[in-house]
Design an enzyme around this catalytic site. Structure first.
Site, PDB file in Angstrom:
ATOM      1  N   LYS A 111       0.830  -1.192   0.000  1.00  0.00           N
ATOM      2  CA  LYS A 111       0.000   0.000   0.000  1.00  0.00           C
ATOM      3  C   LYS A 111       0.874   1.254   0.000  1.00  0.00           C
ATOM      4  O   LYS A 111       1.919   1.293   0.651  1.00  0.00           O
ATOM      5  CB  LYS A 111      -0.919  -0.027   1.227  1.00  0.00           C
ATOM      6  CG  LYS A 111      -1.947   1.105   1.290  1.00  0.00           C
ATOM      7  CD  LYS A 111      -2.831   0.933   2.513  1.00  0.00           C
ATOM      8  CE  LYS A 111      -3.866   2.029   2.643  1.00  0.00           C
ATOM      9  NZ  LYS A 111      -4.730   1.838   3.847  1.00  0.00           N
ATOM     10  N   SER A 187      -9.454   1.770   2.900  1.00  0.00           N
ATOM     11  CA  SER A 187      -8.619   2.545   2.002  1.00  0.00           C
ATOM     12  C   SER A 187      -7.573   1.684   1.294  1.00  0.00           C
ATOM     13  O   SER A 187      -6.885   2.161   0.407  1.00  0.00           O
ATOM     14  CB  SER A 187      -7.907   3.646   2.795  1.00  0.00           C
ATOM     15  OG  SER A 187      -7.048   3.078   3.792  1.00  0.00           O
ATOM     16  N   SER A 211      -9.761  -0.643   7.094  1.00  0.00           N
ATOM     17  CA  SER A 211      -9.147  -0.590   5.770  1.00  0.00           C
ATOM     18  C   SER A 211      -8.341  -1.792   5.341  1.00  0.00           C
ATOM     19  O   SER A 211      -7.894  -1.844   4.200  1.00  0.00           O
ATOM     20  CB  SER A 211      -8.294   0.670   5.659  1.00  0.00           C
ATOM     21  OG  SER A 211      -9.099   1.813   5.794  1.00  0.00           O
TER      22      SER A 211
END
Length: 521
Positions: A111, A187, A211
């Site tokens: 990420k 996210s 997330s």
């Protein structure tokens, strides 16, 4: 010191095609299919000389080139131009040692809020474009030390603000691998979509309130939000540091457990990880027990199942999952409720994004264009959907009830302590090993839909107590839309949760690959 440059996807493949040799899939032996490959199967193929680390990287690069942009999945932000060179070093090492490190040859998607040394890290923000960290985040370093190959940085909700969408000013909108007209949640949706489509083998996400677990549920993956203190936050762009935690996202419980084994543990740069001393396991895969549910006391949190807006098909899947748990030998406590839940959970959230981000930038962002949140807000480099959050973070508190600074971590915040103590007491009184509920009570929304019921059940029980939670696939609704079942346990109960999740996964076999991401010809 020579730094790796951040190369976008199109730029990477232009270099490859120009003959620099970054991609040479035409030379690849078609003996190992990376689609749905596991850590165990990949390393077995390396040992059997069926594939090299170099060929694995080439295979995943070919898949990214073939699918990420053409399908509008849009999960990848930046490719690591050193990935093939890293793979070559690992191949050379194996030729000499004949021994594989724990994750040697495993291709990882990270990420874009994790620091990656010399490789662009943006947190999804155009204001951070071109920022090259001097060091790896602690968890990324652990991966590299274990022989993993960092292939790419994945798209995320801008500054990790949204649990509902994965959209950033740096890369645009990421879509759900199982239905391209749907969202992957947020996210960490870029990691989820990429791993689901086999653009990488496993991935790292972060979870402030949802997330890791939400995107994993929406993309038919296993996602682990560890106990706060089990994994280090050092070198991760924060949202609310008191609730933030990083963890693995994978297609199987075994792979998630293998990654957790590597990234968990004490980091002197993050004092909260001192709590993991004597509790972090060196090998979480030893808890993979297909009979692990026998005798387990599993509580059903009806509050998250019987909500009026819950999708009927997800409710049906959850009831089937409960029956499956019972069939595997679990004792089901149904219903399980927490007295004074509404009172205990009122006003639990607190966080000071401005303070946390400014601290990160001061420690890690010397090379960044902007050095404070106020400067970033003044730049105007953010999307409209986060305007209220990002502008509100730099405004003075509206009242004495504004729980920004000081905002302690979950172990030192009185409201969270009261909530955790109440939940722990209720679990101990009924001898509960784990609590289960649907990760989300509604299927993935269509892209652009912000009005239909969302169904996020992940914001309270785990983030506000610091307790770990694992989501595992529990089937599909409306044809192709994945749903997940969450197992939540007490502090540092990851071994037990992994045992339960693995037993459920092995008994039900709900994971299947998405359509439209077949072999690359």
């Amino acid at each position: 010191m020579k730094k790796r440059s951040a190369i976008g996807i199109s730029g990477f493949f232009l270099l490859a095609l120009s003959g620099i040799g970054l991609l040479s899939c035409g030379k690849q032996r078609a003996t190992f299919d990376v689609r749905e490959a596991t850590i165990a199967s990949t390393q077995a193929a390396i040992r059997a000389r069926q594939v090299t680390c170099h060929e694995l990287v080439e295979a995943y690069l070919a898949r990214i080139k073939a699918y990420d942009q053409s399908t509008k999945l849009n999960s990848i932000v930046t490719l690591n131009p050193e990935a093939l060179a890293d793979a070559d070093k690992l191949d050379s090492e194996y030729r000499h040692t004949h021994t594989l490190r724990p994750l040697q040859g495993i291709v990882v998607i990270v990420k874009d809020n994790y620091d990656t040394k010399g490789l662009q890290t943006t947190g999804g923000s155009l204001a951070m474009k071109g920022f090259l960290p001097d060091d790896d985040a602690f968890m990324v370093k652990r991966l590299r030390d274990a022989g993993a190959i960092i292939l790419a940085k994945s798209n995320m909700a801008e500054w990790a603000f949204s649990p509902y969408v994965t959209e950033s000013s740096i890369a645009g909108i990421t879509r759900n691998a199982y239905a391209l007209d749907r969202v992957p949640a947020g996210s960490s949706g870029g990691t989820a979509a990429a791993v689901a489509a086999s653009l990488g083998e496993v991935g790292l996400g972060t979870d402030t309130g949802n997330s890791i677990r939400g995107p994993s549920s929406h993309n038919d993956l296993v996602g682990i939000r560890p106990t706060i203190g089990l994994t280090s936050r050092a070198g991760i762009i924060p949202l609310f540091s008191g609730n933030d935690v990083g963890g693995p996202m994978a297609r199987t419980v075994a792979d998630a457990a293998a990654v957790l084994s590597v990234v968990a543990g004490y980091d002197p740069q993050d004092p909260i990880t001192a709590l993991s001393e004597g509790k972090a396991q060196k090998d979480y895969t030893k808890f993979l027990d297909k009979n692990g549910l026998k005798g387990a006391r599993i509580a059903v949190f009806r509050r998250y199942i019987d909500t009026p807006t819950a999708d009927p098909e997800i409710k049906a899947l959850t009831e089937k999952a409960i029956a499956d748990l019972k069939a595997q030998g679990a004792e089901i406590v149904d219903p399980f409720s927490l007295p004074d839940y509404d009172k205990l959970t009122k006003g639990l959230w607190c966080g000071d994004f401005q303070s946390d981000l400014n601290t990160y930038l001061a420690q890690h962002g010397r090379n960044a264009t902007y050095h404070t949140l106020a400067e970033i807000v003044a730049s105007g480099l953010y999307l409209p959907y986060i305007q209220d959050e990002i502008e509100g973070a730099v405004k003075p508190p509206k009242s004495a009830d504004d729980r920004r600074a000081p905002c302690p971590d979950v172990y030192h915040d009185p409201p969270k302590i009261a909530f955790r103590d109440a939940l722990l007491k209720a679990m101990q009184e009924q001898h509960i090993d784990a609590i289960v509920y649907p990760t989300w009570s509604n299927p993935p929304r269509k892209v652009g839909d912000m009005k239909s019921p969302a169904g996020d059940n992940s914001q309270v029980l785990s983030p506000q107590t610091g307790f770990p939670a694992i989501t595992v696939p529990m089937g599909f609704t409306h044809g192709t839309l994945p749903a997940g079942l969450t197992f939540l346990g007490k502090q540092f109960s990851e071994p037990m949760l992994i045992k339960f999740a693995y037993a459920y996964e092995q008994a039900t076999g709900h994971h299947k690959p998405p359509d439209g991401f077949g072999p690359v010809m």
